[in-house]
Design a protein around this motif. Structure first.
Motif, PDB file in Angstrom:
ATOM      1  N   GLU A 179     -78.255  -1.847 -28.878  1.00 61.78           N
ATOM      2  CA  GLU A 179     -77.936  -2.959 -29.776  1.00 61.78           C
ATOM      3  C   GLU A 179     -79.165  -3.612 -30.410  1.00 61.78           C
ATOM      4  O   GLU A 179     -79.033  -4.369 -31.371  1.00 61.78           O
ATOM      5  CB  GLU A 179     -77.132  -4.008 -29.009  1.00 61.78           C
ATOM      6  CG  GLU A 179     -75.791  -3.475 -28.488  1.00 61.78           C
ATOM      7  CD  GLU A 179     -75.073  -4.489 -27.621  1.00 61.78           C
ATOM      8  OE1 GLU A 179     -75.718  -5.472 -27.190  1.00 61.78           O
ATOM      9  OE2 GLU A 179     -73.866  -4.293 -27.368  1.00 61.78           O
ATOM     10  N   ASN A 180     -80.351  -3.344 -29.868  1.00 60.09           N
ATOM     11  CA  ASN A 180     -81.554  -4.012 -30.355  1.00 60.09           C
ATOM     12  C   ASN A 180     -82.690  -3.023 -30.626  1.00 60.09           C
ATOM     13  O   ASN A 180     -83.771  -3.103 -30.020  1.00 60.09           O
ATOM     14  CB  ASN A 180     -82.020  -5.066 -29.355  1.00 60.09           C
ATOM     15  CG  ASN A 180     -80.934  -6.082 -29.043  1.00 60.09           C
ATOM     16  OD1 ASN A 180     -80.182  -5.927 -28.084  1.00 60.09           O
ATOM     17  ND2 ASN A 180     -80.846  -7.118 -29.864  1.00 60.09           N
ATOM     18  N   THR A 235     -80.440  -4.605 -25.336  1.00 62.43           N
ATOM     19  CA  THR A 235     -80.373  -3.194 -24.944  1.00 62.43           C
ATOM     20  C   THR A 235     -80.942  -2.326 -26.055  1.00 62.43           C
ATOM     21  O   THR A 235     -81.037  -2.740 -27.219  1.00 62.43           O
ATOM     22  CB  THR A 235     -78.923  -2.748 -24.680  1.00 62.43           C
ATOM     23  OG1 THR A 235     -78.185  -2.768 -25.920  1.00 62.43           O
ATOM     24  CG2 THR A 235     -78.250  -3.633 -23.649  1.00 62.43           C
TER      25      THR A 235
END
Length: 522
Positions: A214-215, A211
């Motif tokens: 998160e990334n 996502t």
């Protein structure tokens, strides 16, 4: 008296009468054929988040829109043309149904998994035109819901555009920043690999899927707010999606992709009258103009996307001309709502905006009850039929259904949609006198030069997009003829006009907004 004729004379008269009969028969057939042929094609070009001041014919200098300018200057330009709403789904609902969007409680900004909000038994613009012998198509953005709210994207997605009047549909389901990031043709996902099924969820992510939140290392475009879920082509989106890799669109090719579809449709359907709804995605986020348009404006990706859209409009006109049908095609151009700069991504649109005024002289923008939320670019073009002109009369996209019904000889009308064909054709200056406008479930009222906004609690400013929303705990009253920027609230100074506006507003809305004498006016 009896007329005596010899045999030769009789034969000659028979020949002449036969010839005259054939002549008039051919004339009748020819006239009927001509009558069929003059039924005009109709194209609605619908921009996404284009502001009144975003086109050079309305004064923009940091970008050039030569194709929009040329068509606007050769057609009828409407200085007071309006969308019904300051956000996209409600405006699109009104355009296709001729019904105020606040009458349909579901007509709000929809998730990509939302059910269809137009009733399959409801009269729509394409349905009306089909009744009059038109071919009907949508190629572009939909965002009016699909299915019944529990869609299996790996099977036929229905109901959708094809069930509310379109013979042919080639769409993106919602918006470019929402999943599913695939094209849908007549209810089927284009290019889907059955061994890689699509799953979509707007509540929770699928295990192991990266996502934007998160990334961040996988991103080519950084999110600012709200756009931090599934990543497609390096761009974080709203909502979660898994699978369907072969079907996912290429963002930078989207404008070309839809344009190619438009051109193909025109070339293959030109022998019969058609209605073509062409809702572009520009300049909605994420702004991903093709690299050949990068840097063609001074405004960054947002300006470049507008330049790209202008080129698409020029190519549309060129295609109509090459196919010999430009002079038999009515084109209506407008936008679904007002402008916004930062609408969820860091793309330098706000940083590079400089002294450019996307809203023109008006206050507010997308999401706002102030004028710029719904006051948008608006023109009609029909080569040889509409003479160059400019109108200050009020007209709404709500009026397309009844007005185009007039054009094709249909009796279809709705309570909200006014038959203003002569205005759209530049043959009259009689437009709307009053209109309800809407922004995220809040409504206000326009009558003549006056605008009344009822009291609304809530923030005055949307901090995320930096746009004034029009909220105030007191009534607001503005005279646009004297105060186009809505800086002087006249509610306290002119309670008689406020009372008049409130009564007229409540007569349409059917709701009680309170007695003005009981409210503090500031």
């Amino acid at each position: 008296m009896e007329l005596q004729l010899n045999n030769g004379t009789t034969m000659l008269l028979k020949f002449k009468f036969t010839g005259l009969f054939l002549f008039f028969t051919l004339c009748f057939i020819s006239c009927n054929k001509k009558e069929t042929q003059i039924k005009p094609n109709i194209i609605i070009v619908y921009m996404d988040d284009l502001g009144y001041g975003d086109v050079s014919y309305n004064g923009a200098s940091k970008l050039q829109t030569p194709n929009m300018d040329a068509m606007a200057m050769a057609g009828m330009r409407f200085n007071n043309g309006y969308a019904t709403s300051a956000t996209c789904t409600p405006s699109r609902y009104a355009l296709l149904t001729g019904v105020y969007p606040w009458r349909e409680k579901r007509a709000k900004i929809l998730a990509g998994t939302a059910p269809l909000i137009i009733g399959t038994d409801q009269m729509t613009l394409p349905k009306m035109l089909k009744q009059e012998g038109y071919q009907t198509a949508i190629i572009g953005k939909w965002h009016l819901g699909l299915g019944n709210g529990n869609v299996n994207w790996n099977q036929l997605v229905s109901p959708g555009p094809n069930q509310v009047g379109f013979d042919y549909s080639y769409i993106l389901a919602a918006t470019q920043d929402r999943v599913p990031t695939v094209y849908i043709e007549d209810g089927n996902v284009v290019g889907l690999d059955p061994n890689d099924p699509i799953e979509v969820n707007y509540q929770k992510n699928f295990e192991g899927e990266p996502t934007g939140l998160e990334n961040p290392e996988l991103l080519t475009m950084k999110w600012h707010h709200g756009h931090n879920s599934s990543i497609v082509n390096g761009i974080p989106r709203i909502g979660f999606m898994k699978g369907g890799d072969a079907a996912k669109w290429s963002d930078i090719d989207m404008a070309d992709h839809f344009l190619n579809g438009i051109q193909k449709y025109i070339k293959t359907r030109k022998d019969k009258p058609f209605f073509l709804y062409y809702p572009m995605q520009q300049p909605h986020v994420p702004r991903t103009p093709h690299p050949r348009f990068e840097g063609l404006s001074e405004l960054g990706p947002r300006g470049d996307a507008i330049v790209e859209a202008d080129w698409c409009l020029g190519e549309l006109k060129n295609t109509l001309e090459a196919e010999g049908i430009l002079e038999n095609t009515l084109i209506i151009f407008s936008s679904d709502n007002g402008p916004v700069l930062n609408d969820g991504y860091y793309d330098d649109s706000d940083v590079k905006n400089g002294d450019h005024l996307p809203s023109g002289p008006y206050r507010g923008g997308k999401y706002s009850l102030f004028e710029a939320g719904t006051h948008v670019p608006f023109f009609t073009y029909w080569k040889g039929k509409i003479q160059p002109g400019v109108s200050d009369s009020m007209v709404s996209q709500l009026d397309f259904l009844s007005s185009l019904a007039q054009l094709v000889g249909s009796d279809v009308r709705t309570e909200d949609s006014l038959p203003l064909l002569e205005l759209l054709m530049g043959q009259s200056d009689e437009g709307r006198n009053e209109m309800v406008i809407e922004a995220t479930s809040r409504t206000a009222f326009k009558k003549g030069d006056w605008v009344m906004i009822p009291p609304y609690e809530g923030p005055a400013l949307n901090d995320k997009v930096q746009i004034e929303l029009g909220n105030n705990i007191n009534f607001q009253l503005y005279n646009l003829a004297e105060d186009v920027g809505q800086q002087n609230n006249l509610a306290a100074l002119n309670p008689e006009k406020l009372q008049e506006m409130l009564i007229a507003f409540e007569a349409i809305r059917g709701e009680d907004y309170g007695k003005i004498e009981k409210l503090e006016l500031k």
